[in-house]
Design a protein around this motif. Structure first.
Motif, PDB file in Angstrom:
ATOM      1  N   ALA A  17       0.831  -1.206   0.000  1.00  0.00           N
ATOM      2  CA  ALA A  17       0.000   0.000   0.000  1.00  0.00           C
ATOM      3  C   ALA A  17       0.867   1.258   0.000  1.00  0.00           C
ATOM      4  N   ALA A  49      -4.000   1.618  -3.451  1.00  0.00           N
ATOM      5  CA  ALA A  49      -3.287   1.698  -2.174  1.00  0.00           C
ATOM      6  C   ALA A  49      -4.264   1.636  -1.007  1.00  0.00           C
ATOM      7  N   ALA A  53      -4.480  -1.342   1.739  1.00  0.00           N
ATOM      8  CA  ALA A  53      -4.324  -0.958   3.145  1.00  0.00           C
ATOM      9  C   ALA A  53      -5.524  -1.413   3.978  1.00  0.00           C
TER      10      ALA A  53
END
Length: 154
Positions: A17, A49, A53
């Motif tokens: 991420a 990303a 995450a």
């Protein structure tokens, strides 16, 4: 062992991420990012990303639940993450399982049923799925727009 796998996967997801976020920010500030394909590519990288995450955050929560479930000693039964359903249902738990899509921690009952605990926050799966869809849409649009702008006029 499963805890270790989940921990390493969470750390790998966090690193991925971070790399995607840096690539997305670099794409935003590039000279050719002023074009539509450039903005779409940057949006795809940044949304990707966020999706990675969010998924890594969920795996970290599941890893913590697995760590609690595998912790032996006094108070190890019923399995700690499965106690939230109450003592009556928790006393029927004979094992657990981890689901990766959607990410969740499940408690197995000796009668054959299962129930999902709240080990993973409720926002993790919808956030990861939504950002993954946004990533895919932006990537497809960026590729289509870039192909259209490269096509010779004629």
């Amino acid at each position: 062992m499963l805890f270790l796998v989940l921990l390493v996967a969470s750390l790998g997801g966090a690193a991925t991420a971070a790399v995607l976020a840096v690539c997305g920010l670099v794409a935003v500030f590039r000279r050719n990012a002023r074009s539509r394909p450039g903005w779409l590519r940057a949006a795809a990288l940044l949304a990707g990303a966020g999706a990675v995450a969010a998924y890594a955050w969920g795996m970290l929560h599941v890893g913590f639940a697995v760590m609690q479930a595998e912790d032996g000693g006094a108070g190890a039964f019923p399995i700690a993450p499965c106690r939230e359903a109450g003592p009556r249902l928790a006393s029927q738990v004979d094992g657990y399982d981890v689901s990766f899509l959607p990410i969740r921690f499940e408690c197995h009952l000796d009668s054959g049923g299962t129930y999902v605990t709240s080990s993973v926050p409720g926002y993790v799966n919808p956030t990861a799925a939504g950002l993954a869809l946004i990533t895919a849409a932006c990537a497809v649009l960026a590729a289509a727009t870039a192909r259209r702008t490269r096509a010779p006029a004629g």
